[in-house]
Every structure is written in C-alpha cells, then in structure tokens.
Design an enzyme around this catalytic site. Sequence first.
Site, PDB file in Angstrom:
ATOM      1  N   ASN A  13       0.880  -1.188   0.022  1.00  0.00           N
ATOM      2  CA  ASN A  13      -0.144   0.046  -0.078  1.00  0.00           C
ATOM      3  C   ASN A  13       0.981   1.150   0.131  1.00  0.00           C
ATOM      4  OD1 ASN A  13      -1.845   2.012   0.661  1.00  0.00           O
ATOM      5  ND2 ASN A  13      -3.198   0.679   1.829  1.00  0.00           N
ATOM      6  N   ARG A  58      -1.983  -1.781  -4.218  1.00  0.00           N
ATOM      7  CA  ARG A  58      -2.898  -0.703  -4.358  1.00  0.00           C
ATOM      8  C   ARG A  58      -2.537   0.348  -5.382  1.00  0.00           C
ATOM      9  NH1 ARG A  58      -4.354   3.962  -0.029  1.00  0.00           N
ATOM     10  NH2 ARG A  58      -6.108   4.877  -1.205  1.00  0.00           N
ATOM     11  N   HIS A 147     -10.763   5.527  -3.188  1.00  0.00           N
ATOM     12  CA  HIS A 147     -11.068   4.768  -1.865  1.00  0.00           C
ATOM     13  C   HIS A 147     -11.789   3.551  -2.205  1.00  0.00           C
ATOM     14  CE1 HIS A 147     -10.562   8.833   0.455  1.00  0.00           C
ATOM     15  NE2 HIS A 147      -9.331   8.140   0.261  1.00  0.00           N
ATOM     16  N   ARG A 202      -6.749  18.621   2.143  1.00  0.00           N
ATOM     17  CA  ARG A 202      -7.411  19.023   0.924  1.00  0.00           C
ATOM     18  C   ARG A 202      -8.673  19.859   0.941  1.00  0.00           C
ATOM     19  NH1 ARG A 202      -7.419  12.972  -1.651  1.00  0.00           N
ATOM     20  NH2 ARG A 202      -5.776  12.351   0.246  1.00  0.00           N
ATOM     21  N   GLU A 335      -8.371  -2.827   3.877  1.00  0.00           N
ATOM     22  CA  GLU A 335      -7.945  -2.684   2.375  1.00  0.00           C
ATOM     23  C   GLU A 335      -7.228  -3.920   2.017  1.00  0.00           C
ATOM     24  OE1 GLU A 335      -8.009   2.068   1.274  1.00  0.00           O
ATOM     25  OE2 GLU A 335      -6.261   1.255   2.401  1.00  0.00           O
TER      26      GLU A 335
END
Length: 351
Positions: A13, A58, A147, A202, A335
């Site tokens: 990841n 990922r 995501h 962000r 994940e």
Amino acid sequence: MDVELTVRVLVVNAGSSSLKLRLLGADDAVEATADVSDTDDIAATLRSWPRPDAVGHRVVHGGAEFTSPVLVDARVKAALHDLVELAPLHQPKSLAGLDAVQDVLPDVPAVACFDTAFHSTIPSYASTYALPSAWRERYAIRRYGFHGLSHAYCAKKAGAYGSRVVSCHLGAGASVTAIVDGKSVDTTMGFTPLEGLVMATRSGSVDPGLVLWLAERMPIDEVTNALEKESGLLGLAGTADMREIEAALDDDPRARLAFDVYIHRLAGCVAAMTTAAGGLDVLAFTGGVGENSAAVRTAVAARLDHLGVRVTGAAEFDITAPGAPVRTLVVPSREDLEIAAGVRTVHLGHR
C-alpha cells in the site's frame, strides 16, 4: 481450507511518504507487517520475510480500462504510467512501490488492484460532468471515484444488514459512497481525489470559478499546492489532526469552525448519497477518523436524525441507538483483505 486462502499474498500500500507492507498467509492471517520509506528498507524487509506466492499493489487510478484486478505485465505497466496525468500526485507513488518490490521479487507475480475499479458501476448520469463532449472524449474526463478498495470491503461487511449502504471513508483523505446491493452507484470524489468532503489538507469541493479567479492572481502550481496540501482542516484550524481539533473545541474558535464545516459537508454528502441509493438501510464509518472519532459520528448522526440515523457513543461495531430505523456500523478498514482477495482470484486464474 479454501484453496484461495492458501496463497500467501504480500500487500503493498503506497502512501505519500512510505510503503506499508503486509504479508497475509493462510486464512488471511497477518504473518508480518512493516512501514518502509526507501528501497534499501524494502529490500532488507522482504528478504527477511517468507516468500509470497503473489504480490498485490494498491494502485490509485485504473482509468476506464482497468475495472478489476489485473496481472501486471509490460503492457499494463505502460498503461498505468499513461494514467499518471489523471492522478499526478498519487499514481507515481503506486508505480514507485511496484518497481521497488519487483526489484526484490522479480519472479513473483504482481497484481494491480485499483481504487477506481469499485466505482466503475456508477451510472453515466452520476459519473458525467456537464462539460463539452470534445473535452470529455479527448481527456477521458468523468467522475472516477476513489477509496474503492476501502468502500468495497465496507460494503461486504455492511451489506449483511441491508441493501442500501452509505459508506463513509474518513481519514486524511475522505469520501462517501452510495452502495446498492454491493455495487457503487455514486461517490463524492470525482475526476481527482480533491472533490467532495473537507479532508485533512485537501479543500474538497470549491467553486470552480474561485479556482479560475485564483489562477489569474498567482501561479497555478501555488493554487494546486494550496488546494491539496494547505487547505481542509489544516487551512481552517492550523492542524490536520482531528484529535487536536476535538481537544480544542471549547477554547479555539478556529477548531470549532473547522469541526463544524467538516460535519456540515459530511452530513450533506451522506444525505446526497442516500438520495443516490434510493434510501438508507445502513450507514457505515471506516478509516482513521471514521473508526476512532465518536464525536464526529455523533455530530453527523445528530444532523441526520430526520433520515433515521441515531447512534450511541460506544466504540464497537454496531453503534445503532435502540429503536433507530437505520443501522449504523463502525467497520475497521481492511483494504489489505480486499486486495488479497483480488490477487488470489487473478493468481489462481493464471496458474
């Protein structure tokens, strides 16, 4: 034991400043885990671990072509490099991780698993921007969503409690997804991971006219940097850490404003995704903030009482208040398990 679960998978990841490595063995047992920051660390770490049967990476952006996990070969790698322009701040990290691990394990099959893939089921009316068709076709402009690996895992866990799920992935990056019968039908991130919710650094969605106005007054790279790295909670409160904001709510007006803006945007996006799903059976929280901030969950639920969302302050899987018509769950983000499942499917299919 299911033959798929006998395949040992190394999950990679790639983050902004490090690679998170996790080795999953039989029955998805975690055999080893590490955060590494450079090539030498990657090599030293992997040489001390058992050899995996396959590696799962990922990858943030799969574009329109890659809508499921894929075995990485020269053609796929070239296509992933071509997608850098669609995610210039994220895709290079994924590709650097792929190269670094392949240098150490060149003969181990590598599988790319995409954050955008889960959202490939979003209907065209939800994925299309109202822009000139020539732009949309020439530049592959659409709402891709991100995501997806987290939302897909969340969908599996929450789907047992109802067919209409709204999943809130709340971490440094954040997005909300509407899921019906296990499939994404809308999401808050769009062409880039900048759209949607207020995030750690962000901005989330802003008036495009504002961006154009700013671009006339300062270099575009300054605008980009500010929207990505100096906005969000950091821009509002001076810190990107929700824990620090919560601790200062009673004393710092900036912290209070940041928290209230965050909750306002989040509640509004949950309501919008509820509309996209045609109703709400399950509201699920995942990611670092989603899993650990009872204050965020409670504040959002208070804004969504009219939709039937009521929660307890408990730190457990099911936080639904007695009598609430909507089930609310806290789903630990895994994940790695979603990636491993995709890797095993591809790996066994190519044996």
